[in-house]
Design an enzyme around this catalytic site. Structure first.
Site, PDB file in Angstrom:
ATOM      1  N   GLY A  32       0.842  -1.196   0.000  1.00  0.00           N
ATOM      2  CA  GLY A  32       0.000   0.000   0.000  1.00  0.00           C
ATOM      3  C   GLY A  32       0.867   1.232   0.000  1.00  0.00           C
ATOM      4  O   GLY A  32       2.042   1.166   0.363  1.00  0.00           O
ATOM      5  N   LYS A  36     -10.014 -11.004 -16.490  1.00  0.00           N
ATOM      6  CA  LYS A  36     -10.105 -10.971 -17.961  1.00  0.00           C
ATOM      7  C   LYS A  36      -9.354 -12.138 -18.626  1.00  0.00           C
ATOM      8  O   LYS A  36      -9.859 -12.757 -19.554  1.00  0.00           O
ATOM      9  CB  LYS A  36      -9.522  -9.652 -18.448  1.00  0.00           C
ATOM     10  CG  LYS A  36      -9.847  -9.314 -19.879  1.00  0.00           C
ATOM     11  CD  LYS A  36     -11.198  -8.678 -19.942  1.00  0.00           C
ATOM     12  CE  LYS A  36     -11.522  -8.136 -21.293  1.00  0.00           C
ATOM     13  NZ  LYS A  36     -12.855  -7.464 -21.248  1.00  0.00           N
ATOM     14  N   HIS A  79       8.232  -7.269  -3.660  1.00  0.00           N
ATOM     15  CA  HIS A  79       6.974  -7.711  -4.294  1.00  0.00           C
ATOM     16  C   HIS A  79       7.147  -9.024  -5.067  1.00  0.00           C
ATOM     17  O   HIS A  79       7.609  -9.001  -6.202  1.00  0.00           O
ATOM     18  CB  HIS A  79       6.477  -6.627  -5.262  1.00  0.00           C
ATOM     19  CG  HIS A  79       5.979  -5.423  -4.558  1.00  0.00           C
ATOM     20  ND1 HIS A  79       4.700  -5.323  -4.085  1.00  0.00           N
ATOM     21  CD2 HIS A  79       6.588  -4.272  -4.218  1.00  0.00           C
ATOM     22  CE1 HIS A  79       4.535  -4.168  -3.488  1.00  0.00           C
ATOM     23  NE2 HIS A  79       5.659  -3.499  -3.560  1.00  0.00           N
ATOM     24  N   GLU A  95       4.891 -10.684  -6.440  1.00  0.00           N
ATOM     25  CA  GLU A  95       3.883 -10.783  -7.495  1.00  0.00           C
ATOM     26  C   GLU A  95       4.313 -10.141  -8.807  1.00  0.00           C
ATOM     27  O   GLU A  95       3.709 -10.391  -9.835  1.00  0.00           O
ATOM     28  CB  GLU A  95       2.553 -10.186  -7.016  1.00  0.00           C
ATOM     29  CG  GLU A  95       2.518  -8.673  -6.837  1.00  0.00           C
ATOM     30  CD  GLU A  95       3.073  -8.175  -5.498  1.00  0.00           C
ATOM     31  OE1 GLU A  95       3.820  -8.935  -4.839  1.00  0.00           O
ATOM     32  OE2 GLU A  95       2.788  -7.028  -5.124  1.00  0.00           O
ATOM     33  N   SER A 108     -22.844  -7.078 -26.460  1.00  0.00           N
ATOM     34  CA  SER A 108     -22.122  -5.964 -27.084  1.00  0.00           C
ATOM     35  C   SER A 108     -21.156  -6.453 -28.156  1.00  0.00           C
ATOM     36  O   SER A 108     -20.626  -5.671 -28.917  1.00  0.00           O
ATOM     37  CB  SER A 108     -21.332  -5.220 -26.015  1.00  0.00           C
ATOM     38  OG  SER A 108     -20.262  -6.044 -25.563  1.00  0.00           O
ATOM     39  N   GLY A 109     -20.913  -7.757 -28.172  1.00  0.00           N
ATOM     40  CA  GLY A 109     -19.902  -8.273 -29.094  1.00  0.00           C
ATOM     41  C   GLY A 109     -18.543  -8.362 -28.412  1.00  0.00           C
ATOM     42  O   GLY A 109     -17.602  -8.919 -28.947  1.00  0.00           O
ATOM     43  N   GLY A 110     -18.447  -7.808 -27.220  1.00  0.00           N
ATOM     44  CA  GLY A 110     -17.185  -7.883 -26.471  1.00  0.00           C
ATOM     45  C   GLY A 110     -17.022  -9.268 -25.869  1.00  0.00           C
ATOM     46  O   GLY A 110     -17.981 -10.042 -25.798  1.00  0.00           O
ATOM     47  N   VAL A 111     -15.812  -9.558 -25.411  1.00  0.00           N
ATOM     48  CA  VAL A 111     -15.542 -10.913 -24.940  1.00  0.00           C
ATOM     49  C   VAL A 111     -16.371 -11.256 -23.690  1.00  0.00           C
ATOM     50  O   VAL A 111     -16.916 -12.363 -23.586  1.00  0.00           O
ATOM     51  CB  VAL A 111     -14.024 -11.157 -24.748  1.00  0.00           C
ATOM     52  CG1 VAL A 111     -13.420 -10.213 -23.752  1.00  0.00           C
ATOM     53  CG2 VAL A 111     -13.739 -12.589 -24.345  1.00  0.00           C
ATOM     54  N   ASP A 112     -16.546 -10.300 -22.770  1.00  0.00           N
ATOM     55  CA  ASP A 112     -17.254 -10.620 -21.521  1.00  0.00           C
ATOM     56  C   ASP A 112     -18.721 -10.986 -21.775  1.00  0.00           C
ATOM     57  O   ASP A 112     -19.204 -12.011 -21.294  1.00  0.00           O
ATOM     58  CB  ASP A 112     -17.186  -9.448 -20.529  1.00  0.00           C
ATOM     59  CG  ASP A 112     -15.761  -9.055 -20.202  1.00  0.00           C
ATOM     60  OD1 ASP A 112     -14.858  -9.870 -20.460  1.00  0.00           O
ATOM     61  OD2 ASP A 112     -15.549  -7.939 -19.709  1.00  0.00           O
ATOM     62  N   SER A 113     -19.427 -10.142 -22.533  1.00  0.00           N
ATOM     63  CA  SER A 113     -20.853 -10.444 -22.732  1.00  0.00           C
ATOM     64  C   SER A 113     -21.027 -11.668 -23.641  1.00  0.00           C
ATOM     65  O   SER A 113     -21.967 -12.436 -23.481  1.00  0.00           O
ATOM     66  CB  SER A 113     -21.618  -9.224 -23.255  1.00  0.00           C
ATOM     67  OG  SER A 113     -21.286  -8.959 -24.593  1.00  0.00           O
ATOM     68  N   CYS A 140       5.289  -6.045   1.534  1.00  0.00           N
ATOM     69  CA  CYS A 140       5.568  -4.606   1.570  1.00  0.00           C
ATOM     70  C   CYS A 140       4.847  -3.926   2.747  1.00  0.00           C
ATOM     71  O   CYS A 140       5.203  -4.169   3.888  1.00  0.00           O
ATOM     72  CB  CYS A 140       5.204  -3.978   0.224  1.00  0.00           C
ATOM     73  SG  CYS A 140       5.869  -2.339   0.042  1.00  0.00           S
ATOM     74  N   TYR A 141       3.813  -3.146   2.511  1.00  0.00           N
ATOM     75  CA  TYR A 141       3.092  -2.528   3.631  1.00  0.00           C
ATOM     76  C   TYR A 141       2.568  -3.610   4.582  1.00  0.00           C
ATOM     77  O   TYR A 141       2.607  -3.456   5.805  1.00  0.00           O
ATOM     78  CB  TYR A 141       1.937  -1.678   3.091  1.00  0.00           C
ATOM     79  CG  TYR A 141       1.176  -0.921   4.163  1.00  0.00           C
ATOM     80  CD1 TYR A 141       1.608   0.321   4.603  1.00  0.00           C
ATOM     81  CD2 TYR A 141       0.027  -1.466   4.745  1.00  0.00           C
ATOM     82  CE1 TYR A 141       0.928   1.011   5.589  1.00  0.00           C
ATOM     83  CE2 TYR A 141      -0.666  -0.790   5.741  1.00  0.00           C
ATOM     84  CZ  TYR A 141      -0.214   0.454   6.163  1.00  0.00           C
ATOM     85  OH  TYR A 141      -0.897   1.122   7.138  1.00  0.00           O
TER      86      TYR A 141
END
Ligand code: XMP
Length: 519
Positions: free
Chosen positions: A56, A375, A174, A176, A227-232, A87-88
């Site tokens: 943080g 994603k 870190h 990660e 929407s044609g997007g990957v999620d929908s 870290c924090y």
């Protein structure tokens, strides 16, 4: 109670917190993020087998420094749940358990060499010396009792520590981030110490999700705004696999879509086997409400309101034809959920993303089968479901579309410019083999005009900015160092082919401090 064992990541505001969650998931453990000010001991349910305290930006000595109930350590000890502070989190744990943290005189940011000290459960399997990524001001200078040092760097004598009982661990660096050479090994060691089953395997989860949807929805009807997007699209496909043609897709033309997009989306959805696809052309309505609007938040709010109205009207019409809908499906993914609902006081609300704000159709139950996924996991699911690359490989495109890529007052001329320029940028990025390496690339129509010469005449026309970024999850992003030849070629094409533009500039700002989109 969840089916999968979980690791909780308590977020103290670091830009890397989502990255911790994603790395843990790459190691096949379900991870969940909880903002520090929403954390309470009772969130450590039975299926929680490990806890990470994130980094943080604050110093623990600041008045409003984030903290947690110190009882967490007693409780974790009782249940033998390992805790890793990063870290924090490393400083906070030392501080809360009775150690000392000193205010750093200067920030250390960048690579350092970690040297292992003595035996370490967390750092087992690492070479004696390896590269780690540091980003901190303060330092732990004295350990609580029953703790020992397990690693040091030149500027940081207690770069890693662990408790004698093998339950609590701290690292100042870190693990990660990719710049930490053995970061994944360290996280893997920690997950082993927690005793996780490692069952977060996407291919298994898909069938489970489909089964869950089938059980929950039964014979009811589901409405989804595609929407044609990957999620929908992935949301739709999962639901379609589960319940078939009781799924109805509504695709709304907002007038802020890209060139050729309406045909492309409709074709793609048909090819994926959906039967009930309802197309609504509301472009005039959006345009009328947005022409002349200047302020970014106002644009987004008007857009969201009209979108909700149009969808509601479409739903009513479909209900008259097909009968009642019980569910409204949405392609909400994990970061959307965390950011909208769980915004802690350490993170500011930056923009109102229209797909989260959509309050409409409130009588319908929400169905959000992707709400647990990042994603890259959604893209993996898409591939496993046989969705073609032209869908899962597509760059994210914001719900309000070109609207947030046109600065200042919305005019038909600027929309035309945005659309034409978009086509050129995307086409060239694909042709040059650049598209797949980027998180996003797109043009933005600026609000100001510049002087130029075209032919022999003086021109006074719009400026287009090109934005191209690399990112892992859109929380942070780096501008892409694209070849000059590519940029030169794209600029030439835009100026030659898009009427009303005489200048193209390239955006070299990272996120933060900029955002990816312009509005
Ligand atoms: P920013 O501009 O906040 O964008 O750095 C982060 C990511 O989110 C996308 N974005 C949106 N996506 N509806 C969406 O579905 C929105 O209103 C929206 N605004 C930004 C953006 O394209 C980037 O990938």
């Amino acid at each position: 109670m969840n089916i999968h064992e979980r690791l909780l990541v308590i977020d103290f505001g670091s830009q890397y917190t989502h990255l911790i969650c994603r790395r843990v998931r790459e190691l096949k453990v379900r991870s969940e993020l909880i903002p520090w000010d929403r954390f309470s001991i009772d969130l450590i349910e039975e299926d929680v087998k490990g806890i990470i305290l994130s980094g943080g930006p604050k110093s623990i000595y600041e008045d409003d420094a984030p903290t947690i109930d110190p009882y967490i350590f007693t409780y974790a000890r009782k249940r033998k749940i390992p805790i890793l502070g990063i870290c924090y989190g490393h400083q906070l744990m030392a501080h809360l358990l009775g150690g000392d943290v000193s205010r750093g005189k200067k920030r250390e940011y960048g690579p350092a060499i970690l040297e292992i000290v003595g035996e370490s459960k967390l750092l087992t399997g690492l070479p004696k010396k390896s590269r780690v990524w540091m980003s901190h001001g303060d330092l732990v200078i004295k350990l609580p009792s029953n703790m020992k040092i397990s690693g040091r760097t030149e500027n940081c004598p207690i770069a890693a520590y662990e408790s004698i009982d093998g339950l609590f661990f701290g690292v100042q660096f870190h693990p990660e981030v990719k710049h930490t050479e053995y970061g994944m090994k360290i996280l893997d060691n920690f997950l082993k110490l927690c005793g996780f089953r490692r069952d977060w395997v996407i291919s298994d989860i898909i069938n489970q999700k489909i089964k869950e949807i089938r059980q929950r929805v039964g014979g009811s009807r589901v409405l989804l705004a595609a929407s044609g997007g990957v999620d929908s699209t992935v949301t739709a496909k999962l639901i379609h696999e589960a319940i078939g043609d009781n799924l109805h897709l509504v695709f709304i033309n907002t007038g802020f879509l890209r060139e050729g997009e309406v045909e492309w989306v409709l074709n793609m959805l048909r090819n994926l086997g959906f039967k009930n696809i309802h197309y609504v052309d509301a472009s005039d309505r959006f345009l009328k409400a947005l022409l002349g609007v200047e302020h970014p938040e106002e644009k987004r709010k008007i857009f969201a309101r009209i979108y909700a109205e149009v969808l509601e009207e479409a739903a009513k019409k479909l209900e008259r034809e097909y009968g009642r809908f019980r569910f409204l499906a949405q392609g909400t993914i994990y970061p959307d959920r965390v950011e909208s609902g769980a915004t802690s006081s350490t993170t500011d609300k930056i923009k109102s993303h229209h797909n989260v704000v959509m309050p409409t159709l409130s009588s319908l139950e929400k169905l959000e089968p992707l709400a647990d996924f990042y994603k890259d996991e959604v893209r993996k699911i898409a591939r496993l479901l046989g969705i073609p690359k032209e869908v899962w490989g597509r760059h994210p495109f914001p719900g309000p579309g070109l609207l947030v890529r046109i600065l200042g007052s919305i005019t038909e001329e600027k929309i035309r410019i945005a659309r034409r320029a978009h086509k050129i940028v995307e086409e060239e990025a694909k042709k040059w083999g650049i598209y797949d390496e980027l998180w996003q690339i797109f043009p933005v129509v600026l609000d100001s005009k510049a002087v130029g010469v075209k032919g022999d005449a003086r021109s006074y026309e719009y400026i287009v900015a090109i934005r191209a970024v690399k990112s892992e999850d859109a929380m942070t992003a780096e501008f892409a160092r694209l070849p000059w030849e590519f940029l030169e070629h794209v600029a030439k094409r835009i100026v030659n082919e898009v009427e009303g533009v005489n200048r193209v500039v390239y955006d070299v700002t990272h996120k933060p401090p900029a955002t990816i989109e312009y509005e």
